[in-house]
Scaffold this motif. Structure first.
Motif, PDB file in Angstrom:
ATOM      1  N   LEU A 131       0.853  -1.233   0.144  1.00 20.57           N
ATOM      2  CA  LEU A 131       0.070  -0.091  -0.116  1.00 20.57           C
ATOM      3  C   LEU A 131       0.807   1.096   0.064  1.00 20.57           C
ATOM      4  N   GLU A 132       0.886   2.052  -1.080  1.00 17.17           N
ATOM      5  CA  GLU A 132       1.679   3.235  -1.246  1.00 17.17           C
ATOM      6  C   GLU A 132       0.866   4.285  -0.739  1.00 17.17           C
ATOM      7  N   TYR A 133       0.797   4.894   0.581  1.00 20.41           N
ATOM      8  CA  TYR A 133       0.160   6.083   0.832  1.00 20.41           C
ATOM      9  C   TYR A 133       1.098   7.427   0.218  1.00 20.41           C
ATOM     10  N   ILE A 134       0.079   8.117  -0.511  1.00 17.17           N
ATOM     11  CA  ILE A 134       0.481   9.246  -1.219  1.00 17.17           C
ATOM     12  C   ILE A 134      -0.261  10.477  -0.628  1.00 17.17           C
ATOM     13  N   TRP A 135       0.561  11.709  -0.499  1.00 16.98           N
ATOM     14  CA  TRP A 135       0.088  12.873  -0.035  1.00 16.98           C
ATOM     15  C   TRP A 135       0.703  14.152  -0.423  1.00 16.98           C
ATOM     16  N   LEU A 136       0.001  15.150  -0.447  1.00 17.73           N
ATOM     17  CA  LEU A 136       0.984  16.367  -0.578  1.00 17.73           C
ATOM     18  C   LEU A 136       1.262  17.012   0.613  1.00 17.73           C
ATOM     19  N   ASP A 137       2.557  17.436   0.285  1.00 21.16           N
ATOM     20  CA  ASP A 137       3.272  18.221   1.773  1.00 21.16           C
ATOM     21  C   ASP A 137       2.860  19.542   1.811  1.00 21.16           C
ATOM     22  N   GLY A 138       3.696  20.266   2.614  1.00 17.07           N
ATOM     23  CA  GLY A 138       3.498  21.465   3.009  1.00 17.07           C
ATOM     24  C   GLY A 138       4.180  22.748   2.474  1.00 17.07           C
ATOM     25  N   TYR A 139       4.906  22.323   1.551  1.00 19.91           N
ATOM     26  CA  TYR A 139       5.621  23.328   0.793  1.00 19.91           C
ATOM     27  C   TYR A 139       4.931  24.216   0.071  1.00 19.91           C
ATOM     28  N   THR A 140       5.180  25.559  -0.188  1.00 19.91           N
ATOM     29  CA  THR A 140       4.943  26.635  -0.938  1.00 19.91           C
ATOM     30  C   THR A 140       5.868  27.090  -1.771  1.00 19.91           C
ATOM     31  N   PRO A 141       5.309  27.935  -3.107  1.00 15.18           N
ATOM     32  CA  PRO A 141       3.735  27.696  -3.207  1.00 15.18           C
ATOM     33  C   PRO A 141       3.443  26.768  -3.838  1.00 15.18           C
ATOM     34  N   GLU A 178      -9.068  13.675  12.373  1.00 15.91           N
ATOM     35  CA  GLU A 178     -10.501  13.972  12.129  1.00 15.91           C
ATOM     36  C   GLU A 178     -10.526  15.365  11.359  1.00 15.91           C
ATOM     37  N   THR A 179      -9.544  16.329  11.959  1.00 22.50           N
ATOM     38  CA  THR A 179      -9.624  17.879  11.781  1.00 22.50           C
ATOM     39  C   THR A 179      -8.622  17.913  10.665  1.00 22.50           C
ATOM     40  N   PRO A 180      -8.928  18.456   9.405  1.00 25.18           N
ATOM     41  CA  PRO A 180      -7.981  18.797   8.399  1.00 25.18           C
ATOM     42  C   PRO A 180      -6.884  19.517   8.720  1.00 25.18           C
ATOM     43  N   HIS A 181      -5.610  19.066   8.126  1.00 19.70           N
ATOM     44  CA  HIS A 181      -4.569  19.963   8.364  1.00 19.70           C
ATOM     45  C   HIS A 181      -4.411  21.428   7.630  1.00 19.70           C
ATOM     46  N   PRO A 182      -4.160  22.266   8.027  1.00 17.10           N
ATOM     47  CA  PRO A 182      -3.986  23.609   7.402  1.00 17.10           C
ATOM     48  C   PRO A 182      -3.655  23.344   6.002  1.00 17.10           C
ATOM     49  N   THR A 183      -2.815  22.459   5.797  1.00 20.90           N
ATOM     50  CA  THR A 183      -2.239  22.330   4.232  1.00 20.90           C
ATOM     51  C   THR A 183      -3.229  21.442   3.515  1.00 20.90           C
ATOM     52  N   ASN A 184      -4.165  20.771   3.924  1.00 20.77           N
ATOM     53  CA  ASN A 184      -4.958  20.017   3.439  1.00 20.77           C
ATOM     54  C   ASN A 184      -6.088  20.910   2.604  1.00 20.77           C
ATOM     55  N   LYS A 185      -5.996  21.105   1.317  1.00 20.13           N
ATOM     56  CA  LYS A 185      -6.722  22.111   0.491  1.00 20.13           C
ATOM     57  C   LYS A 185      -7.990  21.257   0.064  1.00 20.13           C
ATOM     58  N   ARG A 186      -7.769  19.861  -0.166  1.00 22.94           N
ATOM     59  CA  ARG A 186      -8.828  18.977  -0.718  1.00 22.94           C
ATOM     60  C   ARG A 186     -10.111  18.960   0.133  1.00 22.94           C
ATOM     61  N   ALA A 187      -9.858  19.090   1.407  1.00 18.10           N
ATOM     62  CA  ALA A 187     -11.021  19.048   2.311  1.00 18.10           C
ATOM     63  C   ALA A 187     -12.120  19.841   2.233  1.00 18.10           C
ATOM     64  N   SER A 191     -14.885  18.378  -8.901  1.00 21.36           N
ATOM     65  CA  SER A 191     -13.562  18.964  -9.058  1.00 21.36           C
ATOM     66  C   SER A 191     -12.697  17.877  -8.182  1.00 21.36           C
ATOM     67  N   LYS A 192     -13.157  17.259  -7.133  1.00 17.59           N
ATOM     68  CA  LYS A 192     -12.404  16.484  -6.468  1.00 17.59           C
ATOM     69  C   LYS A 192     -11.699  15.207  -7.176  1.00 17.59           C
ATOM     70  N   LYS A 193     -12.665  14.643  -7.771  1.00 16.72           N
ATOM     71  CA  LYS A 193     -12.455  13.434  -8.640  1.00 16.72           C
ATOM     72  C   LYS A 193     -11.426  13.981  -9.825  1.00 16.72           C
ATOM     73  N   ALA A 194     -11.576  14.901 -10.483  1.00 13.63           N
ATOM     74  CA  ALA A 194     -10.699  15.282 -11.541  1.00 13.63           C
ATOM     75  C   ALA A 194      -9.287  15.682 -10.837  1.00 13.63           C
ATOM     76  N   GLN A 207      -7.198  23.640  -5.852  1.00 13.30           N
ATOM     77  CA  GLN A 207      -7.697  24.933  -5.888  1.00 13.30           C
ATOM     78  C   GLN A 207      -8.127  25.724  -7.212  1.00 13.30           C
ATOM     79  N   ILE A 208      -7.524  25.285  -8.203  1.00 13.64           N
ATOM     80  CA  ILE A 208      -8.041  25.821  -9.620  1.00 13.64           C
ATOM     81  C   ILE A 208      -9.503  25.546  -9.639  1.00 13.64           C
ATOM     82  N   ALA A 209      -9.830  24.346  -9.739  1.00 13.79           N
ATOM     83  CA  ALA A 209     -11.307  23.975  -9.767  1.00 13.79           C
ATOM     84  C   ALA A 209     -12.075  24.467  -8.924  1.00 13.79           C
ATOM     85  N   SER A 210     -11.652  24.687  -7.762  1.00 14.91           N
ATOM     86  CA  SER A 210     -12.302  25.216  -6.617  1.00 14.91           C
ATOM     87  C   SER A 210     -12.796  26.851  -6.949  1.00 14.91           C
ATOM     88  N   GLN A 211     -11.691  27.380  -7.533  1.00 12.21           N
ATOM     89  CA  GLN A 211     -12.060  28.747  -7.650  1.00 12.21           C
ATOM     90  C   GLN A 211     -13.004  29.043  -9.060  1.00 12.21           C
TER      91      GLN A 211
END
Length: 345
Positions: A6-16, A87-96, A187-190, A324-328
């Motif tokens: 199981l490869e758990y994949i996520w987005l980190d907190g680097y910006t931009p 349970e609480t989304p992390h501030p870097t979790n834009k998907r939520a 938007s989430k699926k795409a 963020q693009i789809a949401s905007q």
């Protein structure tokens, strides 16, 4: 029982621009695991710009699972990052927190460069190759080199095997530049599938000893092409009702929200959206029929069909976060839909 990788994949907190991360755990299941089968899993957020070292726990929450054809008994587990309570989304979790709508369809056109030894794949050690012209949708060694097509074809197969809605590939305008397209309903699926396609491409290039360069203008202030991620979109109303007054109101709303869109359409976009080379200037807005220099382009069929169908926002760049693009885009559409509903009430 089978031991699955199981490869758990996520987005980190680097910006931009966040980076993709992944780590593997082994679990036994009687068949390919469902989302409900997959446990939460912790990681060290101090190493990913998502926590301080004095309190470094973060939690991965599985949200999508895909078959991994590159591994025997493999699964790709896309995750949201949560706080230690799980349970609480992390501030870097834009998907939520993005807007989502199954009736909103998105097609992303991801452009990128292959890079090796600090320059686009196929560029000579000094100077530049032959001018742009023959590379776009090119065929043959002089146009696409020796390994690029191997990579993009293998990437296509991996995406299709994972169930990602990959819709096509082509060589792009500059030497070493390529594009793939991802479509999704919602938007989430795409956006999920775009991020997973990016992950599979980046992992694949490890085998070939090349890098993926997503910067929107990696060759700087030159005539060489930049990289975009055009966002094609439609809503149920646009597809089924539309109409010229509604479309013009929508374009007014997009113009008014221009700064909000540019803010999430990817970093360094001022280097790409110069008003030259078939782009609109970053601080201006326009729409046009089949106009590659417009901010939003519509096909010839759109007005002929009663201003119904899909639109192409050409401003998002290759580094943009599709969540963020789809949401905007949906926020701007929603502002017009809300005003229309209020007027009808």
């Amino acid at each position: 029982m089978t031991k699955y990788k199981l490869e758990y994949i996520w987005l980190d907190g680097y910006t931009p621009t966040p980076n993709l991360r992944g780590k593997t755990q082994i679990k036994e299941y009687g068949s390919f695991p469902t989302l409900e089968d997959l446990p939460l899993w912790g990681f060290d957020g101090s190493s990913t710009m998502q926590a301080e070292g004095s309190s470094s726990d973060c939690v991965l929450k599985p949200v999508r699972v895909f078959p991994d054809a590159a591994r025997k008994d493999g699964a790709l587990v896309l995750c949201e990052v949560m706080m230690p309570d799980g349970e609480t989304p992390h501030p870097t979790n834009k998907r939520a927190t993005i807007l989502d709508d199954d009736g909103a369809w998105f097609g992303f056109e991801q452009e990128y460069f292959f890079y090796k030894d600090g320059r686009p794949l196929g560029f000579p050690a000094d100077g530049y190759p032959a001018p742009q012209g023959k590379y776009y949708t090119g065929v043959g060694y002089a146009q696409v080199g020796s390994i690029s097509r191997e990579i993009v074809e293998e990437h296509l197969d991996l995406c299709l095997a994972a169930g990602i809605n990959h819709e096509g590939i082509n060589a792009e305008v500059a030497k070493g530049q390529w594009e793939f397209q991802i479509f999704g309903k919602g938007s989430k699926k795409a956006a999920d599938e775009m991020w997973m396609a990016r992950y599979l491409l980046e992992r694949l290039t490890e085998k070939y000893g090349v890098d993926v360069e997503y910067h929107c203008k990696p060759l700087g202030d030159t005539d060489w092409n930049g990289s975009g991620m055009h966002a094609n979109f439609s809503t149920t109303y646009l597809r089924e009702v539309g109409g010229e007054p509604y479309f013009l109101a929508l374009m007014d709303a997009f113009e008014a929200a221009c700064a909000d869109h540019i803010a999430v359409y990817g970093p360094d976009n001022h280097m790409r959206l110069t008003g030259k080379h078939e782009t609109q200037a970053i601080d201006q807005f326009s729409w046009g029929i089949a106009d590659r220099g417009a901010s939003i382009r519509v096909p010839h069929s759109f007005p002929r069909n009663g201003y119904k169908g899909y639109l192409e926002d050409r401003r998002p760049n290759s580094q943009g976060d599709p969540y963020q693009i789809a949401s905007q885009i949906l926020k701007t559409v929603a502002s017009v839909d809300t005003a229309k509903a209020s007027a009808a009430a």
